[in-house]
Design a protein around this motif. Structure first.
Motif, PDB file in Angstrom:
ATOM      1  N   PRO A 237     -12.235  56.254  19.555  1.00 22.06           N
ATOM      2  CA  PRO A 237     -11.916  55.376  18.417  1.00 22.06           C
ATOM      3  C   PRO A 237     -10.479  54.863  18.457  1.00 22.06           C
ATOM      4  CG  PRO A 237     -12.106  57.661  17.710  1.00 22.06           C
ATOM      5  CD  PRO A 237     -12.630  57.588  19.111  1.00 22.06           C
ATOM      6  N   TYR A 238      -9.560  55.638  19.048  1.00 17.20           N
ATOM      7  CA  TYR A 238      -8.197  55.122  19.184  1.00 17.20           C
ATOM      8  C   TYR A 238      -8.193  53.875  20.068  1.00 17.20           C
ATOM      9  CZ  TYR A 238      -3.507  54.436  20.945  1.00 17.20           C
ATOM     10  OH  TYR A 238      -2.327  53.852  21.309  1.00 17.20           O
ATOM     11  N   ALA A 239      -8.879  53.948  21.222  1.00 13.89           N
ATOM     12  CA  ALA A 239      -8.899  52.804  22.143  1.00 13.89           C
ATOM     13  C   ALA A 239      -9.527  51.584  21.479  1.00 13.89           C
ATOM     14  CB  ALA A 239      -9.667  53.176  23.406  1.00 13.89           C
ATOM     15  N   GLU A 240     -10.587  51.813  20.715  1.00 17.95           N
ATOM     16  CA  GLU A 240     -11.241  50.695  20.048  1.00 17.95           C
ATOM     17  C   GLU A 240     -10.354  50.123  18.930  1.00 17.95           C
ATOM     18  OE1 GLU A 240     -15.940  51.649  20.575  1.00 17.95           O
ATOM     19  OE2 GLU A 240     -14.755  53.105  19.431  1.00 17.95           O
ATOM     20  N   THR A 241      -9.535  50.965  18.332  1.00 15.98           N
ATOM     21  CA  THR A 241      -8.611  50.501  17.297  1.00 15.98           C
ATOM     22  C   THR A 241      -7.490  49.654  17.896  1.00 15.98           C
ATOM     23  OG1 THR A 241      -9.090  52.465  15.959  1.00 15.98           O
ATOM     24  CG2 THR A 241      -7.091  51.238  15.424  1.00 15.98           C
ATOM     25  N   ASP A 290      -1.096  42.107   5.053  1.00 24.20           N
ATOM     26  CA  ASP A 290      -2.092  42.945   4.389  1.00 24.20           C
ATOM     27  C   ASP A 290      -3.474  42.743   4.994  1.00 24.20           C
ATOM     28  OD1 ASP A 290      -0.163  43.939   2.700  1.00 24.20           O
ATOM     29  OD2 ASP A 290      -0.661  42.605   1.023  1.00 24.20           O
ATOM     30  N   THR A 291      -3.795  41.501   5.321  1.00 25.96           N
ATOM     31  CA  THR A 291      -5.092  41.196   5.932  1.00 25.96           C
ATOM     32  C   THR A 291      -5.230  41.882   7.283  1.00 25.96           C
ATOM     33  OG1 THR A 291      -5.222  39.051   4.809  1.00 25.96           O
ATOM     34  CG2 THR A 291      -6.567  39.336   6.782  1.00 25.96           C
ATOM     35  N   VAL A 292      -4.164  41.828   8.089  1.00 22.56           N
ATOM     36  CA  VAL A 292      -4.189  42.465   9.411  1.00 22.56           C
ATOM     37  C   VAL A 292      -4.376  43.974   9.275  1.00 22.56           C
ATOM     38  CG1 VAL A 292      -2.810  42.988  11.454  1.00 22.56           C
ATOM     39  CG2 VAL A 292      -2.824  40.676  10.529  1.00 22.56           C
ATOM     40  N   LEU A 293      -3.596  44.590   8.407  1.00 20.57           N
ATOM     41  CA  LEU A 293      -3.658  46.046   8.259  1.00 20.57           C
ATOM     42  C   LEU A 293      -5.000  46.493   7.721  1.00 20.57           C
ATOM     43  CD1 LEU A 293      -0.089  46.634   6.850  1.00 20.57           C
ATOM     44  CD2 LEU A 293      -0.924  47.260   9.112  1.00 20.57           C
ATOM     45  N   SER A 294      -5.538  45.762   6.765  1.00 19.38           N
ATOM     46  CA  SER A 294      -6.847  46.093   6.211  1.00 19.38           C
ATOM     47  C   SER A 294      -7.922  46.035   7.288  1.00 19.38           C
ATOM     48  CB  SER A 294      -7.179  45.132   5.067  1.00 19.38           C
ATOM     49  OG  SER A 294      -8.474  45.371   4.568  1.00 19.38           O
ATOM     50  N   GLY A 295      -7.857  45.002   8.126  1.00 16.22           N
ATOM     51  CA  GLY A 295      -8.844  44.861   9.195  1.00 16.22           C
ATOM     52  C   GLY A 295      -8.738  45.957  10.228  1.00 16.22           C
ATOM     53  N   ILE A 296      -7.503  46.323  10.581  1.00 18.27           N
ATOM     54  CA  ILE A 296      -7.302  47.380  11.581  1.00 18.27           C
ATOM     55  C   ILE A 296      -7.794  48.726  11.054  1.00 18.27           C
ATOM     56  CG2 ILE A 296      -5.585  48.690  12.889  1.00 18.27           C
ATOM     57  CD1 ILE A 296      -3.867  46.132  12.941  1.00 18.27           C
ATOM     58  N   GLU A 297      -7.418  49.043   9.816  1.00 20.01           N
ATOM     59  CA  GLU A 297      -7.829  50.337   9.267  1.00 20.01           C
ATOM     60  C   GLU A 297      -9.344  50.410   9.087  1.00 20.01           C
ATOM     61  OE1 GLU A 297      -6.972  53.389   5.539  1.00 20.01           O
ATOM     62  OE2 GLU A 297      -5.598  51.698   5.911  1.00 20.01           O
ATOM     63  N   LYS A 298      -9.961  49.332   8.658  1.00 20.43           N
ATOM     64  CA  LYS A 298     -11.418  49.301   8.496  1.00 20.43           C
ATOM     65  C   LYS A 298     -12.105  49.580   9.833  1.00 20.43           C
ATOM     66  CE  LYS A 298     -15.143  46.312   6.744  1.00 20.43           C
ATOM     67  NZ  LYS A 298     -15.950  46.161   7.993  1.00 20.43           N
ATOM     68  N   ALA A 299     -11.624  48.904  10.894  1.00 18.90           N
ATOM     69  CA  ALA A 299     -12.210  49.118  12.212  1.00 18.90           C
ATOM     70  C   ALA A 299     -11.982  50.547  12.688  1.00 18.90           C
ATOM     71  CB  ALA A 299     -11.616  48.126  13.210  1.00 18.90           C
ATOM     72  N   ALA A 300     -10.779  51.084  12.445  1.00 21.31           N
ATOM     73  CA  ALA A 300     -10.463  52.445  12.878  1.00 21.31           C
ATOM     74  C   ALA A 300     -11.376  53.458  12.208  1.00 21.31           C
ATOM     75  CB  ALA A 300      -8.999  52.756  12.563  1.00 21.31           C
ATOM     76  N   HIS A 303     -14.989  53.217  13.638  1.00 19.22           N
ATOM     77  CA  HIS A 303     -15.106  53.803  14.975  1.00 19.22           C
ATOM     78  C   HIS A 303     -14.931  55.317  14.936  1.00 19.22           C
ATOM     79  CE1 HIS A 303     -15.490  49.989  16.945  1.00 19.22           C
ATOM     80  NE2 HIS A 303     -14.318  49.543  16.533  1.00 19.22           N
ATOM     81  N   ALA A 304     -14.037  55.805  14.076  1.00 13.49           N
ATOM     82  CA  ALA A 304     -13.857  57.253  13.958  1.00 13.49           C
ATOM     83  C   ALA A 304     -15.136  57.913  13.459  1.00 13.49           C
ATOM     84  CB  ALA A 304     -12.694  57.550  13.015  1.00 13.49           C
ATOM     85  N   GLU A 305     -15.756  57.316  12.455  1.00 13.61           N
ATOM     86  CA  GLU A 305     -16.999  57.878  11.921  1.00 13.61           C
ATOM     87  C   GLU A 305     -18.106  57.878  12.974  1.00 13.61           C
ATOM     88  OE1 GLU A 305     -20.088  57.228   8.142  1.00 13.61           O
ATOM     89  OE2 GLU A 305     -18.415  55.836   8.472  1.00 13.61           O
ATOM     90  N   ALA A 306     -18.175  56.804  13.752  1.00 14.89           N
ATOM     91  CA  ALA A 306     -19.209  56.700  14.779  1.00 14.89           C
ATOM     92  C   ALA A 306     -19.079  57.787  15.840  1.00 14.89           C
ATOM     93  CB  ALA A 306     -19.155  55.319  15.427  1.00 14.89           C
TER      94      ALA A 306
END
Length: 407
Positions: A237-241, A290-300, A303-306
């Motif tokens: 998940p780090y790599a995907e983030t 804020d948009t960038v950070l929200s998108g990055i954290e959502k993706a992280a 992927h972490a949950e997966a």
């Protein structure tokens, strides 16, 4: 001394023979050498040298207590294997501009000072602009004492080992009230001036920016015997983030970089239990950031949950958008605009890089000058500026200081 002789003296300090870059980290031997160089430059010009409670160095002409002083300068520390110009160009140019003013026979009607702010890059303790943050009250003594380097040495221990009292640090409003204007010259960290063909520019604003730590916690296990389906590998998940950060930044016209990583247990044949990555992100306005950070954290988190991995996100530092003092900025443009007959134009441009001038802007009228960087490369040994552009920067700074101290 000339600009060239000062530059030549400073150039070898803290330089790595392996990389050609600089390792001038706060409160180290290289930092002490830089500080000794600054003190010698001050004393050789008959300026009063002073170290404030937070370790920042000052070289004064005139009575600091008189107030309404004009201050210029920058910093002398570096990022790991950084370039020669980021910070030092501003300090050397300040002394050179002072020499030029004396050669012109300028009558100083206001106190003038050159400053070297400590630990601007944050390379050792992880927080940028420590010296100016402390002075401006944006960092408390208690918060500063909790900062540690990669070897577990605290900021307080490092300061004490270098001969500075760590218990004395903290807000310094009385000192900041002395300053009527602060002008920082810096190499441009980008190619706007190179693309426009101008040697010098005036800063308009600093983009909002910050640092966030992403802790991906999985399960350590044997790399050769654990089935893929049984793994809780935080590296995935780090790599995907990392890829998500690039994608989100591109969509928003911003920038985002995972530039530092720590892995535990950090063995070639071991699945990690922890992957800790540090994100640096910047944008032209708060909404975009804020948009960038929200998108990055959502993706992280997705992927972490997966991958069955836990995630903590911690904001380690943040600086909102900094609009430099419009009156002072316009005054700089007016002063330099009179020099257009010698080919010097004054484009006004924003920057994604943080500076001490940005930290002080909430308390003191601040402005910045940028010197052209032909490649745009910074925080790298490849950072560069042409000799004639450095000289143009000194002349522009001298013009600005003359216009300010003589009014």
């Amino acid at each position: 001394m000339t600009f060239h002789s000062m530059w030549a003296e400073l150039l070898p300090i803290g330089r790595s023979s392996a990389s050609g870059g600089y390792r001038r980290f706060a409160w180290t031997a290289a930092d002490s050498e830089c500080r000794a160089w600054f003190e010698e430059q001050a004393r050789s010009r008959g300026l009063a040298h002073e170290v404030d409670r937070n370790g920042n160095q000052w070289a004064w002409l005139g009575d600091p207590a008189a107030g309404d002083a004009v201050v210029t300068g920058s910093h002398l520390d570096s990022v790991p294997d950084g370039g020669a110009f980021d910070g030092p160009l501003g300090v050397v140019s300040s002394f050179a501009a002072f020499d030029e003013l004396r050669a012109r026979g300028v009558e100083f009607r206001r106190p003038l000072a050159v400053v070297n702010f400590g630990d601007e890059e944050g390379a050792r303790f992880g927080l940028a602009c420590v010296g100016s943050r402390l002075a401006a009250g944006q960092l408390t003594r208690e918060q500063a004492h909790r900062l540690t380097d990669g070897d577990g040495v605290t900021l307080a221990q490092a300061m004490e080992a270098a001969g500075h009292d760590p218990d004395a640090i903290g807000p310094d409003p009385e000192r900041l009230r002395r300053i009527g204007a602060f002008v920082e010259l810096h190499i441009e960290q980008g190619r706007a001036l190179d693309l426009s063909g101008d040697p010098v520019g005036v800063a308009s604003a600093i983009w909002p920016h910050g640092r966030w730590r992403f802790d991906f916690r999985g399960e350590a296990n044997h790399a050769g015997t654990t089935r893929l389906v049984d793994r809780r590998d935080p590296m995935l998940p780090y790599a995907e983030t990392v890829l998500a950060a690039r994608r989100e930044a591109a969509l928003a016209g911003a920038v985002a970089t995972f530039g530092k990583i720590a892995v535990e247990p950090n063995g070639v044949n071991a699945i990690p239990s922890l992957v800790r990555g540090w994100l640096d992100s910047r944008a032209a306005d708060q909404e975009s950031l804020d948009t960038v950070l929200s998108g990055i954290e959502k993706a992280a988190r997705e992927h972490a949950e997966a991958h069955g991995v836990d995630l903590d996100v911690v904001r380690e530092s943040f600086t909102p958008v900094v609009e430099f003092d419009h009156v002072l900025r316009d005054e700089l443009a007016r002063i330099l605009g009179r020099e257009q007959e010698r080919g010097l134009t004054v484009p006004v441009l924003g920057t994604g890089a943080g500076h001490d001038a940005g930290i002080l802007s909430g308390t003191v009228p601040t402005a910045m000058l940028f010197v052209r960087n032909p490649t745009g490369v910074s925080h790298s040994p490849a950072e560069d500026a042409a000799e004639e552009d450095c000289v143009a920067g000194v002349s522009a700074l001298a013009d600005v200081l003359e216009g300010l101290v003589c009014r």
